[in-house]
Write a protein that holds these residues in place. Structure first.
Motif, PDB file in Angstrom:
ATOM      1  N   PHE A  12      53.332  12.308  80.937  1.00 27.41           N
ATOM      2  CA  PHE A  12      53.576  10.958  81.447  1.00 27.41           C
ATOM      3  C   PHE A  12      52.322  10.372  82.100  1.00 27.41           C
ATOM      4  CE2 PHE A  12      58.113  12.167  81.136  1.00 27.41           C
ATOM      5  CZ  PHE A  12      58.567  11.054  80.449  1.00 27.41           C
ATOM      6  N   ILE A  16      50.476   6.882  80.978  1.00 33.59           N
ATOM      7  CA  ILE A  16      50.159   5.790  81.908  1.00 33.59           C
ATOM      8  C   ILE A  16      48.705   5.367  81.734  1.00 33.59           C
ATOM      9  CG2 ILE A  16      49.844   5.225  84.360  1.00 33.59           C
ATOM     10  CD1 ILE A  16      52.381   6.976  84.873  1.00 33.59           C
ATOM     11  N   LEU A  19      48.514   3.098  78.828  1.00 35.09           N
ATOM     12  CA  LEU A  19      49.029   1.760  79.157  1.00 35.09           C
ATOM     13  C   LEU A  19      47.985   0.924  79.905  1.00 35.09           C
ATOM     14  CD1 LEU A  19      52.757   2.198  80.302  1.00 35.09           C
ATOM     15  CD2 LEU A  19      51.902   1.104  78.233  1.00 35.09           C
ATOM     16  N   TYR A 177      52.263   0.541  74.241  1.00 39.93           N
ATOM     17  CA  TYR A 177      50.830   0.315  74.372  1.00 39.93           C
ATOM     18  C   TYR A 177      50.184  -0.277  73.120  1.00 39.93           C
ATOM     19  CZ  TYR A 177      49.147   4.623  71.955  1.00 39.93           C
ATOM     20  OH  TYR A 177      48.844   5.601  71.034  1.00 39.93           O
TER      21      TYR A 177
END
Length: 514
Positions: A12, A16, A19, A177
């Motif tokens: 995760f 991130i 992103l 993304y």
């Protein structure tokens, strides 16, 4: 904290980071930045990022597993036979750089299938795009399934997470993304992800050599003694006979790179032809070394497993349980089983990041490319003067979302099939789906004939894969010969022959490429 939970936290955190990159690269983006990055991509970034796209989870997981696999050839093990296909890939990249890239740049294409429309007709244009969408959707989801299944089996199953949830969440990550920036974003993210993939490869090789107390040369000598390093299969009837593997690899590259919107979309996002060629050839040379390193890693993984108690059984390989039965890890399960069950936690983290890095470049590029092809080729979005830029963007996002749902459905199909060695399955699928594209482009480039009969191109491109399947079935059932990756050559030839038979004999058409 549970080791599986720790590894998921790293996944995760990695996402991130993607992103954040997506946010900065997608600002002020439009449809052209989504489709071709406004033709401002740096060639060296594209070249490095394409390594990750080309390798994907298949090379990361499946190729090392083939080293110790049983084959029908002269040898007990698969060894380094896959490298003959890599040599074929290398030759194919030179053909793509020398023949196809100049054509695409002269025509200033957003979609490479526009060539078919100008060379033949609208029917050819749409058929080319449709075959690409089918090919890339199936190939990309096969690669996605491989990685999703590994995460499921080795991490999430013990946490009670269903397979469909794992697949859904990973696809949602990819959708988020790539939703805005498209090619402009994935040129950057693919570069980052390729870096992590290669870092993972090097770290695993260094750890195993250190653990076994071997130098590089000593390890290679042991692999030779165990017949893990043979490159050439001389059994002409085998699927991995070296000559047909080289030829098949060459045509697979021409089709799966040169005639593939995803791969060419990144190449034609480079500012000029010279730099695009430089990108292609740099990428091709790098793949020779990277694939050899993955095969060497595969041999080391088998040595490590044997050192830690793994044994061969009747066509299987793995560790014996309390009941004396061997739990088979040969093939795609080898690398994850050792990395997550026998390596230190730090290396398990590196493996997971490398695995995710292998997953995303293949999936994000495919999702972006099929969206681009559908919008540009089938919907004619670039030529639509009735819609505003905002309306076009909204439509493109709907298409992007729809293909995400289709990818999810296909992953579930591969889960039902449950194939244990994805690399060979992908090559076989490519033989059926990319063959018509190969024949169609070859007929357009090598001849001056046009085709005017309505639906004749559609009939030929549908019939050729069916005939290829029937021929393959007949040969398999009635002879000792086994058709391998040369399947794509047969399919392409049948397509070319069919187009020759339906050609217009009195009408020639010069393609306008200025």
């Amino acid at each position: 904290m549970n080791p599986g939970t720790i590894l998921l936290l790293f996944v995760f955190a990695y996402f991130i980071g993607l992103l954040v990159i997506s946010y900065f690269t997608s600002r002020n983006s439009d449809n052209q930045s989504f489709f071709i990055g406004n033709k401002k991509s740096k060639w060296w970034l594209v070249a490095f990022g394409m390594i990750g796209t080309s390798l994907s989870g298949v090379t990361f997981i499946s190729v090392p597993g083939t080293v110790g696999k049983m084959t029908a050839g002269d040898y007990a093990f698969g060894g380094f036979e896959y490298y003959m296909m890599v040599i074929g890939f290398f030759i194919g990249y030179f053909i793509v750089a020398g023949v196809l890239l100049p054509l695409y740049y002269r025509m200033n294409l957003t979609s490479i299938y526009t060539y078919l429309g100008r060379r033949f007709n609208v029917e050819a244009h749409k058929i080319g795009s449709l075959f690409f969408i089918i090919s890339r959707a199936i190939g990309a989801t096969a690669r996605l399934y491989l990685v999703v299944n590994i995460l499921q089996i080795f991490l999430l199953e013990n946490l009670g997470v269903p397979f469909w949830v794992t697949a859904f969440v990973l696809l949602l990550m990819i959708l988020l993304y790539t939703f805005e920036g498209g090619v402009k974003t994935i040129v950057i993210t693919d570069t980052l992800q390729t870096s992590f993939m290669i870092l993972s490869l090097i770290a695993c090789i260094v750890y195993i050599l250190s653990n076994l107390n071997l130098s590089f040369g000593e390890a290679y000598s042991i692999l030779e003694q165990k017949q893990y390093t043979h490159f050439i299969n001389t059994d002409i009837n085998s699927k991995t006979f070296f000559l047909k593997t080289i030829l098949g690899g060459m045509f697979i590259t021409i089709a799966m790179t040169g005639l593939d919107q995803e791969m060419m979309q990144k190449n034609i996002s480079v500012d000029n032809l010279k730099n695009s060629k430089k990108n292609m050839l740099t990428f091709a040379g790098t793949l020779l070394f990277v694939n050899l390193a993955f095969l060497f890693l595969g041999g080391l993984l088998y040595l490590f497993a044997i050192q830690n108690g793994a044994v061969y059984g009747d066509g299987i390989f793995g560790f014996k349980g309390a009941d004396g039965q061997i739990s088979n890890i040969m093939g795609d399960d080898l690398f994850p089983a050792l990395s997550l069950g026998h390596f230190p936690m730090a290396l398990s983290v590196i493996f997971i990041i490398g695995l995710i890095s292998a997953l995303f470049p293949s999936a994000d590029g495919a999702l972006t490319a099929v969206t681009s092809s559908y919008c540009v080729d089938l919907l004619g979005l670039n030529e639509d003067q009735q819609k505003t830029e905002k309306q076009k963007k909204r439509l493109r996002m709907k298409v992007h979302l729809t293909f995400t749902v289709i990818f999810f459905a296909l992953i579930m199909v591969f889960k039902a099939i449950n194939e244990k060695s994805i690399v060979y399955l992908i090559m076989e699928i490519a033989g059926y789906t990319y063959g018509p594209l190969l024949g169609l482009f070859a007929f357009g480039i090598l001849t001056k004939f046009t085709i005017v009969k309505k639906y004749s191109i559609l009939a030929v491109t549908l019939l050729a894969p069916v005939l290829t399947y029937l021929i393959n079935l007949y040969v398999t059932n009635n002879t000792d010969y086994r058709i391998g990756v040369e399947l794509i050559i047969l399919n392409g030839f049948l397509t070319f022959l069919g187009l020759w038979l339906v050609r217009s004999k009195n009408l020639e058409r010069k393609v306008e490429i200025q």
